[in-house]
Scaffold this motif. Sequence first.
Motif, PDB file in Angstrom:
ATOM      1  N   THR A 106       0.824  -1.209   0.000  1.00  0.00           N
ATOM      2  CA  THR A 106       0.000   0.000   0.000  1.00  0.00           C
ATOM      3  C   THR A 106       0.867   1.272   0.000  1.00  0.00           C
ATOM      4  N   THR A 107       0.441   2.321   0.699  1.00  0.00           N
ATOM      5  CA  THR A 107       1.152   3.603   0.726  1.00  0.00           C
ATOM      6  C   THR A 107       1.634   3.904   2.139  1.00  0.00           C
ATOM      7  N   PRO A 108       2.614   4.793   2.284  1.00  0.00           N
ATOM      8  CA  PRO A 108       3.073   5.145   3.642  1.00  0.00           C
ATOM      9  C   PRO A 108       1.938   5.671   4.521  1.00  0.00           C
ATOM     10  N   GLU A 109       1.026   6.456   3.939  1.00  0.00           N
ATOM     11  CA  GLU A 109      -0.083   7.012   4.713  1.00  0.00           C
ATOM     12  C   GLU A 109      -1.009   5.913   5.228  1.00  0.00           C
ATOM     13  N   THR A 110      -1.326   4.954   4.348  1.00  0.00           N
ATOM     14  CA  THR A 110      -2.205   3.861   4.754  1.00  0.00           C
ATOM     15  C   THR A 110      -1.521   2.971   5.776  1.00  0.00           C
ATOM     16  N   LEU A 111      -0.237   2.726   5.616  1.00  0.00           N
ATOM     17  CA  LEU A 111       0.491   1.911   6.592  1.00  0.00           C
ATOM     18  C   LEU A 111       0.473   2.560   7.975  1.00  0.00           C
ATOM     19  N   THR A 112       0.632   3.882   8.036  1.00  0.00           N
ATOM     20  CA  THR A 112       0.586   4.578   9.318  1.00  0.00           C
ATOM     21  C   THR A 112      -0.768   4.386   9.988  1.00  0.00           C
ATOM     22  N   LYS A 113      -1.849   4.520   9.211  1.00  0.00           N
ATOM     23  CA  LYS A 113      -3.194   4.321   9.748  1.00  0.00           C
ATOM     24  C   LYS A 113      -3.412   2.861  10.150  1.00  0.00           C
ATOM     25  N   LEU A 114      -2.880   1.943   9.352  1.00  0.00           N
ATOM     26  CA  LEU A 114      -3.035   0.521   9.635  1.00  0.00           C
ATOM     27  C   LEU A 114      -2.350   0.155  10.950  1.00  0.00           C
ATOM     28  N   ILE A 115      -1.138   0.630  11.147  1.00  0.00           N
ATOM     29  CA  ILE A 115      -0.399   0.318  12.376  1.00  0.00           C
ATOM     30  C   ILE A 115      -1.132   0.879  13.590  1.00  0.00           C
ATOM     31  N   THR A 116      -1.607   2.113  13.482  1.00  0.00           N
ATOM     32  CA  THR A 116      -2.349   2.719  14.596  1.00  0.00           C
ATOM     33  C   THR A 116      -3.616   1.937  14.903  1.00  0.00           C
ATOM     34  N   ALA A 117      -4.351   1.560  13.853  1.00  0.00           N
ATOM     35  CA  ALA A 117      -5.619   0.856  14.043  1.00  0.00           C
ATOM     36  C   ALA A 117      -5.423  -0.522  14.639  1.00  0.00           C
ATOM     37  N   THR A 118      -4.429  -1.260  14.166  1.00  0.00           N
ATOM     38  CA  THR A 118      -4.237  -2.630  14.656  1.00  0.00           C
ATOM     39  C   THR A 118      -3.634  -2.644  16.055  1.00  0.00           C
ATOM     40  N   GLU A 119      -2.745  -1.718  16.359  1.00  0.00           N
ATOM     41  CA  GLU A 119      -2.194  -1.661  17.714  1.00  0.00           C
ATOM     42  C   GLU A 119      -3.260  -1.263  18.726  1.00  0.00           C
ATOM     43  N   THR A 120      -4.226  -0.441  18.289  1.00  0.00           N
ATOM     44  CA  THR A 120      -5.331  -0.055  19.167  1.00  0.00           C
ATOM     45  C   THR A 120      -6.286  -1.223  19.375  1.00  0.00           C
ATOM     46  N   ALA A 121      -6.582  -1.942  18.296  1.00  0.00           N
ATOM     47  CA  ALA A 121      -7.533  -3.054  18.375  1.00  0.00           C
ATOM     48  C   ALA A 121      -6.966  -4.263  19.098  1.00  0.00           C
ATOM     49  N   TYR A 122      -5.637  -4.461  18.994  1.00  0.00           N
ATOM     50  CA  TYR A 122      -5.011  -5.661  19.559  1.00  0.00           C
ATOM     51  C   TYR A 122      -3.834  -5.260  20.453  1.00  0.00           C
ATOM     52  N   PRO A 123      -4.112  -4.817  21.672  1.00  0.00           N
ATOM     53  CA  PRO A 123      -3.017  -4.414  22.580  1.00  0.00           C
ATOM     54  C   PRO A 123      -1.996  -5.543  22.758  1.00  0.00           C
ATOM     55  N   GLY A 124      -0.741  -5.165  22.710  1.00  0.00           N
ATOM     56  CA  GLY A 124       0.323  -6.155  22.836  1.00  0.00           C
ATOM     57  C   GLY A 124       0.776  -6.722  21.506  1.00  0.00           C
ATOM     58  N   LEU A 125       0.124  -6.310  20.418  1.00  0.00           N
ATOM     59  CA  LEU A 125       0.507  -6.775  19.082  1.00  0.00           C
ATOM     60  C   LEU A 125       1.937  -6.335  18.770  1.00  0.00           C
ATOM     61  N   GLN A 126       2.724  -7.255  18.218  1.00  0.00           N
ATOM     62  CA  GLN A 126       4.109  -6.942  17.866  1.00  0.00           C
ATOM     63  C   GLN A 126       4.233  -6.682  16.369  1.00  0.00           C
ATOM     64  N   ILE A 127       4.325  -5.417  16.002  1.00  0.00           N
ATOM     65  CA  ILE A 127       4.582  -5.027  14.619  1.00  0.00           C
ATOM     66  C   ILE A 127       6.037  -4.589  14.561  1.00  0.00           C
ATOM     67  N   VAL A 128       6.853  -5.367  13.869  1.00  0.00           N
ATOM     68  CA  VAL A 128       8.306  -5.134  13.922  1.00  0.00           C
ATOM     69  C   VAL A 128       8.835  -4.405  12.692  1.00  0.00           C
ATOM     70  N   GLY A 129       7.950  -4.070  11.752  1.00  0.00           N
ATOM     71  CA  GLY A 129       8.414  -3.331  10.592  1.00  0.00           C
ATOM     72  C   GLY A 129       7.317  -3.161   9.568  1.00  0.00           C
ATOM     73  N   SER A 130       7.556  -2.233   8.644  1.00  0.00           N
ATOM     74  CA  SER A 130       6.629  -2.008   7.531  1.00  0.00           C
ATOM     75  C   SER A 130       7.391  -1.376   6.381  1.00  0.00           C
ATOM     76  N   TRP A 131       6.852  -1.563   5.197  1.00  0.00           N
ATOM     77  CA  TRP A 131       7.484  -0.987   4.004  1.00  0.00           C
ATOM     78  C   TRP A 131       6.437  -0.815   2.920  1.00  0.00           C
ATOM     79  N   ALA A 132       6.355   0.403   2.385  1.00  0.00           N
ATOM     80  CA  ALA A 132       5.495   0.690   1.239  1.00  0.00           C
ATOM     81  C   ALA A 132       6.393   0.846   0.018  1.00  0.00           C
ATOM     82  N   PRO A 133       6.544  -0.209  -0.792  1.00  0.00           N
ATOM     83  CA  PRO A 133       7.457  -0.132  -1.936  1.00  0.00           C
ATOM     84  C   PRO A 133       6.948   0.831  -2.998  1.00  0.00           C
ATOM     85  N   PRO A 134       7.822   1.322  -3.861  1.00  0.00           N
ATOM     86  CA  PRO A 134       7.389   2.205  -4.945  1.00  0.00           C
ATOM     87  C   PRO A 134       6.361   1.517  -5.833  1.00  0.00           C
TER      88      PRO A 134
END
Length: 256
Positions: A106-134
Amino acid sequence: MVVTDIADAAQFLTSRECRGGGVRTGWAVRLVGAKEVALASRDAAYRDLLASPGINFPDGLPVVWVMKLRSRSLRHRAHRVRGATLFRTALDSGRAMDVRHFFLGTTPETLTKLITATETAYPGLQIVGSWAPPFAPLDEEFFRYGAEVVTQSRADVVWVGLGAPKQDEAVVGLADRVDATFVAVGAAFDFLAGTMPEAPLWLQNSGLEWAFRLGSDPRRLWRRYLIGNAVFLSIVVRRGFGRKMVRHGDPFGTVR
């Protein structure tokens, strides 16, 4: 296709068996719906990609219906493994096993929203990285850099949202290079990030989710659903509904 349900599929993806531990290359997991079947019927390279090492889950009720029609033994065992639902279930259940997740696509903007949404919905979730390729065709630089950042993150499961068939090529290529599980989940990123409307549950369960998505974005999706669904139906009619569909080159793959 692998016959399972959402709960068992999520349990497998987050299990120690699937997560490995340096003893093999990674797992490529593809979600196959009517669009993918239609594309595989006319694109030999994509058909070979779906037949390459990895796992195919049926994502789409029409595909599940055909599986049940072609085999009596599957009538009570075959279930849809919907990408967004699998994503949510694995994020939730994986917390108990300290599963490390990476989001690719996806895009950097969507990834930022995705990380915020999933960390809020699933406390303790381990997201160790993300990348929005060109936004570009996959090339050697994509696979080199993708393998590098995933390896450095020590992720167990990498969720890939690039759209089919691109994401299917990505999970196969990356799984050849990195000991992790790569899952192609399509629009799941947008659904969970809230950047795209998601069909109500009753439409998901009725086989009409495609109509909701078409109505939400007709300019982008009309060809995928109107032409793709017509091609899918023509495949089913031409090859029949029974066991005679099981033969070399069948885009539905081997049922296990």
